[in-house]
Design an enzyme around this catalytic site. Sequence first.
Site, PDB file in Angstrom:
ATOM      1  CG  ASP A   1     -11.687  -4.005   0.782  1.00  0.00           C
ATOM      2  OD1 ASP A   1     -11.617  -3.304   1.569  1.00  0.00           O
ATOM      3  OD2 ASP A   1     -10.412  -3.493   0.234  1.00  0.00           O
TER       4      ASP A   1
ATOM      5  N   GLY B   1     -14.103  -0.503   3.743  1.00  0.00           N
ATOM      6  CA  GLY B   1     -13.028  -0.911   4.681  1.00  0.00           C
ATOM      7  C   GLY B   1     -12.950  -2.394   4.634  1.00  0.00           C
TER       8      GLY B   1
ATOM      9  CD  GLU C   1      -3.194  -6.115   5.007  1.00  0.00           C
ATOM     10  OE1 GLU C   1      -2.347  -6.854   4.353  1.00  0.00           O
ATOM     11  OE2 GLU C   1      -4.069  -5.444   4.442  1.00  0.00           O
TER      12      GLU C   1
ATOM     13  CE1 TYR D   1      -3.547  -2.661   0.703  1.00  0.00           C
ATOM     14  CE2 TYR D   1      -2.445  -3.313   2.532  1.00  0.00           C
ATOM     15  CZ  TYR D   1      -3.355  -3.424   1.798  1.00  0.00           C
ATOM     16  OH  TYR D   1      -4.303  -4.373   1.909  1.00  0.00           O
TER      17      TYR D   1
ATOM     18  CD1 TRP E   1     -10.887  -6.814   4.359  1.00  0.00           C
ATOM     19  CD2 TRP E   1     -11.603  -6.722   6.491  1.00  0.00           C
ATOM     20  NE1 TRP E   1     -10.368  -5.962   4.740  1.00  0.00           N
ATOM     21  CE2 TRP E   1     -10.768  -5.696   6.253  1.00  0.00           C
ATOM     22  CE3 TRP E   1     -12.232  -6.886   7.800  1.00  0.00           C
ATOM     23  CZ2 TRP E   1     -10.279  -4.727   7.131  1.00  0.00           C
ATOM     24  CZ3 TRP E   1     -11.735  -5.988   8.933  1.00  0.00           C
ATOM     25  CH2 TRP E   1     -10.757  -4.946   8.529  1.00  0.00           C
TER      26      TRP E   1
END
Length: 426
Positions: free
Chosen positions: A167, A165, A393, A28, A350
């Site tokens: 995704d 957020g 992450e 990122y 997610w």
Amino acid sequence: MSAVAEAASRVLIENWRGAYTVPASGLYPHQWSWDSAFIAIGLRHLSPRRAQLELDSLFSAQWDDGRLPQIVFNLRRDDGYSPGGSFWHSERISGTPPVSTAGLIQPPNHAMASWLVHLSDPAESRRRGFLDRAYPRLARWHDYLRDRRSGTSGLAQVIHPWESGMDNSPYWDAPLAAMRDDYRGHIPRPDLRHAAADHRPSNADYGKYLSLAARYRDHDCDDTDGENPFRLEDPAVNALWARSEIALAEIADEIGADPVPHRARATELTVALESLWHPDLGTYTARDLVSGELQPYRTVSGLIPLLVPGIIHADELLVQLHGPHFALGQVALVPSHDLIAPTFDASRYWRGPSWFNTAWLLAEALHARGNLDAARMLALDMATSAMLNNFPEYIDPHSRSPRGALRFSWTAALSLDSITRLGMPE
Ligand code: 2M8
């Protein structure tokens, strides 16, 4: 300084780019909106001025209509991430800032973060006029959500999975499957140079993401396009908005502006959130405004309304958090999706793994509700899991194995914040 705080600070220093922090170098390479707010919450323990600058630089990318963009691009790294500045060409659209940005938005956690940054050193914040600068920006951002993104329910709509957020949450499966269009061009995946393919969204997901983003871009990011095929009300987005209105009222009070409209809006949003309650699942969930259906999934997003003081179903949510679906205290942090659902995947983005930002939000909520032991347990778990795996992450809730990128900024920032505020014995 503890070993965790020292290691977390090193990550934040490494990922600092002079006026903002990248979420992770490599994967990122730009500035992300809700990441910056989470990062500022940790940075304030290192340098309140740096935390202010992090938010100021995001605010300076605000569009004239009030939106805070999902991403502010560093054009020197435009080939490092897709879709980049050359996909959006935001400069074509009137009312955009002089920097290159995405047209989409992310969840509104910024007022909450601004207030916490102020509280870390109120004298320094006053001397530099931080809240005087932030308040009008934040007020216009929230007005954007009300004026351009809210329908009859009063809740804000997301028009792309990236805006939530979270995704590739299962919430988006049916709405994406119902879309007729798909992306016809090449689908670049520079992300796969930095993270394993089975930790990231699939190519089929990406086709839909790009198709939706290109459609919005080609309509000049105009929110009056009622034909957008993807329109949902998400519980976490709206809970963060409600919680941020409360923070904005505190900010207004501090600078001598009127807090009453913000408190009133927080109350309206708290009431409106109840329309997302799914009685059979015992959780809040997303509503698809195209089909009218509540999505039949338990995800961490549905627990985030615990942050909002006046919700009706807090007790049921606490039961849900401690029960077999999220198993607080028995697995690492809080899984992003129901541990016993057939759609649960311990590794993929997610759809199951545990994230540090949602753990932090829930630790905050538990603390504010007086569940101090559970809040402290989560804070300690964040610090341990972050240290064990070089600030990942996200992590597998069962094995704690790292997933996605390492040396991830909000993991460092929020572990630092939690351990500083909640983890230490009082
Ligand atoms: C992830 O989202 C980006 C798109 O915004 C991506 O997958 O490329 C999400 O986890 C999002 O919540 C986060 O803000 C972003 C940067 O950390 O990465």
